[in-house]
Design an enzyme around this catalytic site. Structure first.
Site, PDB file in Angstrom:
ATOM      1  N   SER A 497      25.479  13.503  29.849  1.00  0.00           N
ATOM      2  CA  SER A 497      26.308  13.789  28.964  1.00  0.00           C
ATOM      3  C   SER A 497      27.528  13.067  29.357  1.00  0.00           C
ATOM      4  O   SER A 497      27.469  11.797  29.356  1.00  0.00           O
ATOM      5  CB  SER A 497      26.570  15.311  28.756  1.00  0.00           C
ATOM      6  OG  SER A 497      27.465  15.518  27.591  1.00  0.00           O
ATOM      7  N   ASP A 610      21.415  16.225  23.736  1.00  0.00           N
ATOM      8  CA  ASP A 610      22.301  16.036  25.022  1.00  0.00           C
ATOM      9  C   ASP A 610      21.355  16.886  26.226  1.00  0.00           C
ATOM     10  O   ASP A 610      20.743  17.662  26.055  1.00  0.00           O
ATOM     11  CB  ASP A 610      23.500  17.027  24.936  1.00  0.00           C
ATOM     12  CG  ASP A 610      24.426  16.894  25.736  1.00  0.00           C
ATOM     13  OD1 ASP A 610      24.148  17.176  27.188  1.00  0.00           O
ATOM     14  OD2 ASP A 610      25.633  16.620  25.461  1.00  0.00           O
TER      15      ASP A 610
END
Length: 742
Positions: A497, A610
């Site tokens: 991320s 993600d």
């Protein structure tokens, strides 16, 4: 040593009396005598001293000699005395190892000398004689090698215990690919590797195989069986030709009663093995590399000099091409002899002795399928192809030969770039046709690049892992600045991320200053958030895509100077996605695709989101990749989220009511959807930091809890938090780092 003379009949009679040449016809001995020299020693004359170069053997034809060493107080320690017909130094003839004792004459004595060059001459004319000679010497050599590894393993051993071990341990020879034992086999003893290399492989329930580690000379496998008798927990395979001795459980049990210190040593071995397994370390005492240039124009000599220098920081290293091999062995042209030559056993034992004396042996082969290349490969644990990046990326014949004849051997690729190269290009064309474990980019004349390669090849690379955390990830930038200022060279980098975003920019630009420009692009949440009707996600993600294009352009991960990875999540298949090749922009975009906040990335029929969903702090991935190197982790997710005011909601919430409140000025403090999703992903990181602490050599934990996960305009204070936290952590850790890296 006395005067050397040529006395044919004396030489003939001395050879004939020797047990080593028993059974050889007189007509053959008469021709062999020309390869021997007669040496006469007066009383007290020395034949050789301890630590002298060992390149010959001697047969006593007349007289008597004494073998001695030095006692702890420096006085002479008599080891043995030998008379007519005895051989002295025959092991040195095979191995070339330095003399382990001093020999001098007790009375006037005649000895005949056979050198390596003499042995080579005999091998060419009478190969059967040399085969029998080396076979006769082999048992003594094995006993010597066994004594060496036993003393390394157990320390000082009582003579009686050593004799028991030498006589009752079983000697096994394994060819490359042979199985020592299988997972699930009955545990009936411990094995000690004397020469060669072994691999530990674990078979999962689904049948897939996982390499747990490798075993180098002097190390053990199966030692748990001595204490528990349980079935083998993994399979052991020979990576190259290897010699192993087995300590059966009944022998160990008898020795344990008479010599209880051995149980302490076995316990220490088990403890060290378990510690290494927990750390994911594949540490061994030696490594042999076959360095294969893919073109005759490859500047291999300069490259090898720089590589050996970078490796020498971590152990004794010797680079060796064919010419150097001939010079060190002492016989011109010996490197070009085939593996089925009568001298092969002698050459092989000499190379085994090189393994004993050096931790890293770099055999430099030819770009063709030559006898020397084959010998290099026969001794190799790994193959390193070296090529100029400007050359054609097509497969070479030597590579195809290695694929066919050395199936399963680990191969890696080094691409050499001109000194003015800004960033590599076109690496995929090199990787696509090959089955490589990994590849490296080296810019000519760049000392940091060579140091990095040396650290990777010796299991000492330094990897940095950055967690996710939204705006709090800015603290990573301050931490990187502190690491750079401390002189720590980052060899590999990765993250999830926001950590993937920052590590990708660093991997591309190689400066911490470039990270500040990234922060300017993300000056506020408005820079990447473009809200839309939330049917797929809260944001269109157009701004995010534009930012990714700005940061990374069309660069490919495999073209980066340092290895990089990032983690995303495949929602469709419920598996993590680890990107090590392909579009850098697309990989980071997937890693940062927060569910419900940004639109997912579509790959075929799969939805990728993600990486924090599955692994927000991927230190486990980095630890496995480094194979024993140091892992530095920076985790910015706070254990507890700070709240300035209590939330004003019940268990059920009406969005329409909240909207009406905002329109009428009666706004309530409620958690936003984006913040809730982000924090839900972040708690995974908090848990993983606790469970993965054993995999991290240096953990940096900036306390960024005072700032919101979406507070992208708080870059400067977050920089400082990360910088100060890293400096404090480095203060205690630097002595450990300096002890390992100097």
């Amino acid at each position: 040593m006395g005067e050397t003379q040529i006395l044919p009949m004396g030489i003939f009679n001395a050879i004939r009396r020797s047990t080593l040449f028993r059974g050889v016809e007189d007509s053959v001995l008469l021709e062999l005598e020309n390869q021997f020299k007669l040496i006469t020693l007066a009383p007290d004359d020395y034949l050789f001293h301890e630590d002298d170069v060992g390149d010959s053997m001697y047969i006593i034809g007349r007289g008597k000699v004494r073998v001695c060493g030095k006692a702890d107080d420096g006085s002479e320690l008599i080891i043995d005395e030998h008379g007519i017909g005895t051989c002295i130094g025959e092991i040195a003839l095979l191995t070339g190892q330095p003399r382990t004792a001093t020999v001098y004459a007790l009375e006037e004595s005649d000895l005949i000398q056979l050198s390596k060059s003499g042995l080579a001459h005999i091998a060419n004319k009478y190969p059967d004689v040399v085969v029998k000679l080396t076979a006769a010497i082999l048992p003594r050599l094995q006993m010597t090698q066994m004594a060496h590894v036993l003393s390394q393993l157990f320390g000082s051993i009582e003579p009686a215990a050593l004799k028991t071990l030498q006589t009752e341990m079983t000697w096994l020879e394994l060819n490359k690919g042979d199985l020592l034992f299988n997972q699930g086999d009955a545990g009936d003893g411990m094995y000690i590797l004397v020469t060669g290399r072994l691999q530990i492989v674990f078979t999962e329930l689904d049948g897939s195989k996982r390499v747990l580690g490798e075993v180098g000379v002097g190390e053990t496998v199966g030692e748990m069986a001595l204490l528990t008798g349980e079935p083998r927990s993994a399979s052991i395979t020979a990576v190259r030709e290897s010699n192993v001795v087995k300590l059966p459980t009944p022998v160990f049990e008898r020795l344990m009663v008479d010599y209880p210190k051995m149980i302490t040593q076995i316990t220490r071995i088990l403890t060290r093995r378990q510690q290494r397994m927990l750390k994911g370390v594949r540490e061994t005492r030696s490594f042999n590399y076959a360095i294969i240039p893919l073109s005759r124009d490859t500047p291999i000599r300069d490259f090898m000099g720089e590589l050996a220098s970078s490796i020498s920081k971590f152990g004794r290293v010797i680079p060796m091409d064919g010419g150097q091999f001939d010079a060190l062995y002492g016989v011109e042209g010996v490197s070009r002899l085939s593996l089925d030559h009568p001298l092969d056993l002698a050459i092989d034992r000499w190379m085994c002795d090189v393994d004993f004396r050096y931790q890293y042996v770099l055999y430099v082969g030819d770009p063709d399928d030559t006898a020397w290349t084959m010998r290099c490969l026969s001794q190799a644990d790994r193959v390193i192809f070296v090529a100029s990046a400007s050359d054609s990326p097509e497969m070479r014949p030597v590579e195809r030969m290695i694929q066919q004849r050395f199936s399963g051997i680990r191969t890696e690729l080094v691409l050499l770039h001109p000194a003015d190269t800004k960033l590599p290009q076109g690496t995929e064309a090199w990787l696509a046709p090959r089955q490589l474990e990994r590849h490296y980019h080296v810019r000519r004349g760049d000392g940091q690049h060579m140091r990095r390669l040396g650290r990777f090849l010796t299991g000492n690379a330094i990897g940095l892992v950055l967690s996710g955390g939204g705006a709090r990830g800015y603290a990573h930038i301050g931490a990187i600045r502190a690491l750079v200022e401390a002189g720590i060279e980052i060899d590999a980098i990765g993250g999830t991320s926001m950590g993937a975003l920052i590590s990708g920019v660093y991997a591309l630009n190689q400066t911490h200053e470039s990270l500040y420009k990234l922060a300017e692009q993300f000056a506020s949440s408005k820079a990447v958030f473009d809200y839309t009707l939330p049917l797929v996600a809260l944001n269109r993600s157009s701004k995010l895509n534009t930012a990714m294009q700005t940061f990374y352009g069309e660069h490919q991960i495999e073209d980066l100077w340092i290895p990089y990875f990032c983690v995303a999540t495949n929602l469709t298949r419920a598996i993590p996605v680890i990107s090590r090749r392909g579009s850098l922009r697309r990989a980071v975009r997937a890693s940062i695709a927060i569910p419900a906040v940004f639109s997912p990335v579509v790959v075929g029929d799969d939805l990728i989101v993600d990486g924090s969903v599955m692994n927000n702090f991927p230190v486990d991935i980095m630890s496995e990749f480094l194979e024993g190197g140091m892992v530095i982790g920076s985790a910015v997710s706070p254990v507890r989220e700070r709240a300035s005011k209590p939330f004003e909601i019940e268990d059920s919430v009406s969005g329409w009511s909240l909207l009406l409140g905002r329109l009428t000025g009666r706004r309530k403090r409620v958690p936003s959807l984006s913040k809730t999703v982000l924090r839900a992903l972040e708690v995974n990181s908090v848990y993983r930091v606790r469970s993965f602490e054993a995999l991290v050599d240096l953990l940096i934990r900036p306390d960024a809890s005072a700032y919101s996960i979406l507070e992208f305009d708080a870059a400067d204070p977050l920089f400082e938090i990360g910088y100060n936290t890293a400096q404090a952590a480095l203060k205690d850790w630097l002595p450990t780092y300096q002890a390992r890296y100097g």
